[in-house]
Motif scaffolding. Structure first.
Motif, PDB file in Angstrom:
ATOM      1  N   UNK A 158      41.632   1.934 -41.104  1.00  0.00           N
ATOM      2  CA  UNK A 158      40.633   2.149 -40.062  1.00  0.00           C
ATOM      3  C   UNK A 158      41.285   2.875 -38.893  1.00  0.00           C
ATOM      4  N   UNK A 159      40.680   3.979 -38.461  1.00  0.00           N
ATOM      5  CA  UNK A 159      41.215   4.704 -37.314  1.00  0.00           C
ATOM      6  C   UNK A 159      40.600   4.146 -36.038  1.00  0.00           C
ATOM      7  N   UNK A 198      36.360   4.778 -39.588  1.00  0.00           N
ATOM      8  CA  UNK A 198      36.726   5.190 -38.229  1.00  0.00           C
ATOM      9  C   UNK A 198      35.978   4.270 -37.273  1.00  0.00           C
ATOM     10  N   UNK A 199      36.727   3.550 -36.469  1.00  0.00           N
ATOM     11  CA  UNK A 199      36.135   2.558 -35.560  1.00  0.00           C
ATOM     12  C   UNK A 199      35.248   1.570 -36.319  1.00  0.00           C
ATOM     13  N   UNK A 200      35.707   1.176 -37.517  1.00  0.00           N
ATOM     14  CA  UNK A 200      34.989   0.189 -38.300  1.00  0.00           C
ATOM     15  C   UNK A 200      33.824   0.731 -39.096  1.00  0.00           C
ATOM     16  N   UNK A 201      33.475   2.012 -38.921  1.00  0.00           N
ATOM     17  CA  UNK A 201      32.363   2.605 -39.660  1.00  0.00           C
ATOM     18  C   UNK A 201      32.902   3.376 -40.862  1.00  0.00           C
ATOM     19  N   UNK A 202      32.464   2.958 -42.056  1.00  0.00           N
ATOM     20  CA  UNK A 202      32.973   3.543 -43.285  1.00  0.00           C
ATOM     21  C   UNK A 202      32.703   5.049 -43.350  1.00  0.00           C
ATOM     22  N   UNK A 203      33.699   5.789 -43.796  1.00  0.00           N
ATOM     23  CA  UNK A 203      33.561   7.237 -43.951  1.00  0.00           C
ATOM     24  C   UNK A 203      32.992   7.535 -45.334  1.00  0.00           C
ATOM     25  N   UNK A 204      31.829   8.135 -45.366  1.00  0.00           N
ATOM     26  CA  UNK A 204      31.230   8.613 -46.610  1.00  0.00           C
ATOM     27  C   UNK A 204      31.551  10.100 -46.708  1.00  0.00           C
ATOM     28  N   UNK A 205      32.498  10.438 -47.576  1.00  0.00           N
ATOM     29  CA  UNK A 205      32.964  11.826 -47.631  1.00  0.00           C
ATOM     30  C   UNK A 205      31.881  12.787 -48.099  1.00  0.00           C
ATOM     31  N   UNK A 212      29.106  13.019 -46.914  1.00  0.00           N
ATOM     32  CA  UNK A 212      28.394  13.446 -45.707  1.00  0.00           C
ATOM     33  C   UNK A 212      29.240  14.364 -44.830  1.00  0.00           C
ATOM     34  N   UNK A 213      30.501  14.540 -45.190  1.00  0.00           N
ATOM     35  CA  UNK A 213      31.426  15.320 -44.362  1.00  0.00           C
ATOM     36  C   UNK A 213      31.653  16.698 -44.974  1.00  0.00           C
ATOM     37  N   UNK A 214      31.910  17.655 -44.101  1.00  0.00           N
ATOM     38  CA  UNK A 214      32.269  18.991 -44.559  1.00  0.00           C
ATOM     39  C   UNK A 214      33.789  19.123 -44.605  1.00  0.00           C
ATOM     40  N   UNK A 215      34.258  19.845 -45.624  1.00  0.00           N
ATOM     41  CA  UNK A 215      35.674  20.213 -45.629  1.00  0.00           C
ATOM     42  C   UNK A 215      35.980  21.056 -44.402  1.00  0.00           C
ATOM     43  N   UNK A 216      37.181  20.890 -43.874  1.00  0.00           N
ATOM     44  CA  UNK A 216      37.662  21.751 -42.793  1.00  0.00           C
ATOM     45  C   UNK A 216      39.003  22.327 -43.231  1.00  0.00           C
ATOM     46  N   UNK A 217      39.122  23.629 -43.249  1.00  0.00           N
ATOM     47  CA  UNK A 217      40.347  24.335 -43.628  1.00  0.00           C
ATOM     48  C   UNK A 217      40.909  23.829 -44.956  1.00  0.00           C
ATOM     49  N   UNK A 218      40.030  23.541 -45.867  1.00  0.00           N
ATOM     50  CA  UNK A 218      40.386  23.144 -47.244  1.00  0.00           C
ATOM     51  C   UNK A 218      41.168  21.844 -47.349  1.00  0.00           C
ATOM     52  N   UNK A 219      41.266  21.083 -46.254  1.00  0.00           N
ATOM     53  CA  UNK A 219      42.087  19.874 -46.356  1.00  0.00           C
ATOM     54  C   UNK A 219      41.686  18.746 -45.418  1.00  0.00           C
ATOM     55  N   UNK A 220      41.047  19.047 -44.300  1.00  0.00           N
ATOM     56  CA  UNK A 220      40.599  18.003 -43.385  1.00  0.00           C
ATOM     57  C   UNK A 220      39.080  17.857 -43.520  1.00  0.00           C
ATOM     58  N   UNK A 221      38.494  16.924 -42.754  1.00  0.00           N
ATOM     59  CA  UNK A 221      37.084  16.612 -42.931  1.00  0.00           C
ATOM     60  C   UNK A 221      36.403  16.459 -41.577  1.00  0.00           C
ATOM     61  N   UNK A 222      35.169  16.921 -41.511  1.00  0.00           N
ATOM     62  CA  UNK A 222      34.450  16.924 -40.240  1.00  0.00           C
ATOM     63  C   UNK A 222      34.379  15.527 -39.630  1.00  0.00           C
ATOM     64  N   UNK A 223      34.755  15.461 -38.364  1.00  0.00           N
ATOM     65  CA  UNK A 223      34.663  14.243 -37.553  1.00  0.00           C
ATOM     66  C   UNK A 223      35.465  13.062 -38.106  1.00  0.00           C
ATOM     67  N   UNK A 224      36.536  13.387 -38.818  1.00  0.00           N
ATOM     68  CA  UNK A 224      37.494  12.366 -39.261  1.00  0.00           C
ATOM     69  C   UNK A 224      38.856  12.752 -38.680  1.00  0.00           C
ATOM     70  N   UNK A 225      39.384  11.977 -37.737  1.00  0.00           N
ATOM     71  CA  UNK A 225      40.637  12.360 -37.078  1.00  0.00           C
ATOM     72  C   UNK A 225      41.869  12.054 -37.924  1.00  0.00           C
TER      73      UNK A 225
END
Length: 504
Positions: free
Chosen positions: A111-112, A358-365, A367-380
């Motif tokens: 959890x971040x 993140x802050x206790x809220x589960x990340x559903x990938x 729902x996220x966009x890839x960023x630069x082929x390796x990171x994910x939108x709004x996931x630090x």
């Protein structure tokens, strides 16, 4: 809270190609950061340690499946698993990476927490004991498939009296000499197993619902081996690697843009290896164009030789059911089998099946966009590797590691413990979405619903074009208006400052 207190700067999940590559890149390019690797298995190597079926080998040349920083020096460029493991172990020991690997441990959840600017990680050991740690950055080198549960095709083997095996759980010391074997499937695993088992089995049949495009090439790269004799090792490797990258890119684009030309070349190869008129073309002609799925590589024509020598055969048909003696096809034919191998594919998994929040809220990938082929939108502070479908896995792994090292160094220099790709709802609404995987392979189509989203253009994209990716990921500005670097610790201090002054 002026500085972030963590147990390790970067926690790397997985000691396979991606994890080992990241550790090596950090030592070279981000040496001011600490790292640790957790590996759920008792050995490193990932895929190459997990799979133990006969003949297991790479389906990409090792001049591109090898790392950019470590030349592949074996004579064979299509390598078996023991050779690949030797290569990885040598890198780990020569670079003193092994002391940083914790074997027999897996990340269960993480959890971040923004106020701490780090990941709170729960780790479970193979004996069931658990521990916690704090990590500044999380790097997922956990691969792309489910290590526990391969794809279940739903076969009913209750009436079958022989032995059923899955390539992902191959038994030690299996004796198949003099036995009849049926391999269900026609992908890379089946094409590898068939010629290897044909050496000892009485007969082996590859039973396929639909054919796969196959291409033969020499296991030894004559160009590479000649170059190594006249040039320094690293230079010869770099030239061979780049030549193979460009050739792969060229053949892929020809296949996609001029499929009839690719089909003609592949059929010519089949005629050369099996003999004109000596095989049923229907068994080797898929209902799709080349590179709509990965081509099956046949090193040194071993699969074709097994078929020509009548040690192996190919049967195209649909399964009606399994009987005591073997497989009954809908055509009525019975394929006798002492052993049935279900090479029917794998199941994909995202983020190593770790419970990420993140802050206790589960990340559903999904729902996220890839960023630069390796990171994910709004996931630090998180990056992961998903290799190329049309080229070697390590090409992406190297690029991602290099890019993340750039991010880590910028975070340190700027005093920003948080790096987060920010995608607002308004900006997301303006993105033109793209098919994340334009491939028809069953394991991909079955798993699209769990995969992250993909935009048509950078930076919100997982691309399948290495040459373009290489330029962008190495040169693109880090502060691009999307990747936000921040220090929540300083923000908290700033908020507290007036209160402290008032109290004084």
């Amino acid at each position: 809270m002026a500085t972030v207190q963590t147990d390790v700067d970067v926690l790397i999940v997985g000691a396979g190609i991606s994890g080992i590559g990241m550790a090596a890149h950090m030592q070279m390019s981000a040496p001011g950061h600490s790292y640790a690797i957790v590996e759920r298995r008792e050995n490193l190597g990932g895929t190459w340690d997990l799979f133990r079926y006969p003949g297991i080998r790479s389906d990409s040349d090792m001049h591109t499946l090898g790392f950019s920083f470590e030349p592949w020096t074996h004579e064979k460029s299509i390598a078996d698993a023991p050779s690949i493991l030797e290569y990885l172990n040598r890198i780990v020991d020569e670079r003193d990476i092994r002391p940083n690997i914790r074997f027999g441990e897996k990340v269960v959840s993480t959890d971040f927490r923004r106020e701490d600017a780090c990941w709170h990680v729960e780790i479970e050991a193979s004996d069931g004991t658990k521990r916690s740690l704090k990590a500044g950055f999380l790097f997922l080198g956990s691969g792309y498939y489910d290590y526990d549960d391969p794809y279940d095709a739903g076969f009913d083997f209750s009436a079958y009296e022989g032995q059923v095996l899955h390539p992902q759980f191959w038994p030690d010391n299996l004796d198949y000499s003099g036995k009849k074997v049926v391999v269900v499937g026609s992908g890379a695993t089946a094409v590898t197993i068939v010629p290897a088992m044909a050496e000892q089995a009485e007969h082996i049949t590859m039973l396929q619902r639909t054919p796969t495009w196959m291409i033969s090439r020499d296991a030894r790269d004559k160009f590479a081996n000649t170059l190594r004799k006249i040039l320094p090792e690293k230079i010869a490797y770099a030239i061979t690697r780049w030549k193979n990258i460009r050739m792969q890119d060229f053949t892929f684009k020809v296949a996609r843009n001029k499929p009839e030309k690719a089909i003609k070349a592949l059929r010519k190869g089949l005629d050369e290896n099996l003999g004109v008129g000596n095989y049923d073309k229907a068994d080797f002609t898929p209902p799709y164009n080349p590179w709509e799925q990965r081509l099956c590589l046949v090193p040194d024509a071993d699969f074709f030789d097994a078929v020509k020598n009548k040690k192996a055969s190919v049967k195209t048909g649909h399964i009606a059911g399994f009987e005591a003696a073997g497989v009954r096809l809908k055509s009525g034919e019975l394929l006798d089998a002492d052993i049935i191998v279900t090479a029917t594919g794998l199941s994909m998994a995202v983020a190593g099946k770790i419970d990420i929040s993140v802050e206790g809220e589960r990340v559903d990938f999904s729902d996220r966009f890839y960023y630069m082929s390796c990171m994910f939108s709004n996931v630090p502070n998180l990056a992961g590797v998903f290799g190329y479908l049309n080229a070697s896995w390590t090409l992406r792994s190297d690029l991602v590691s290099e890019y993340v090292c750039r991010v880590l160094n910028h975070m340190k220099v700027s005093g920003s413990p948080v790096a987060e790709p920010i995608l607002t709802k308004d900006a997301e609404a303006e993105l033109e979405e793209d098919d994340i995987f334009d491939f028809s392979s069953g394991y991909i189509q079955r798993s699209k619903h769990i995969m992250p989203r993909n935009a048509m253009g950078y930076p919100w994209r997982l691309s399948q074009e290495y040459v373009r990716d290489r330029k962008i990921m190495r040169t693109a500005a880090l502060e691009d208006g999307c990747l936000r670097f921040s220090n929540p610790c300083q923000s908290a201090e700033a908020k507290d400052a007036p209160q402290l002054e008032a109290a004084e």
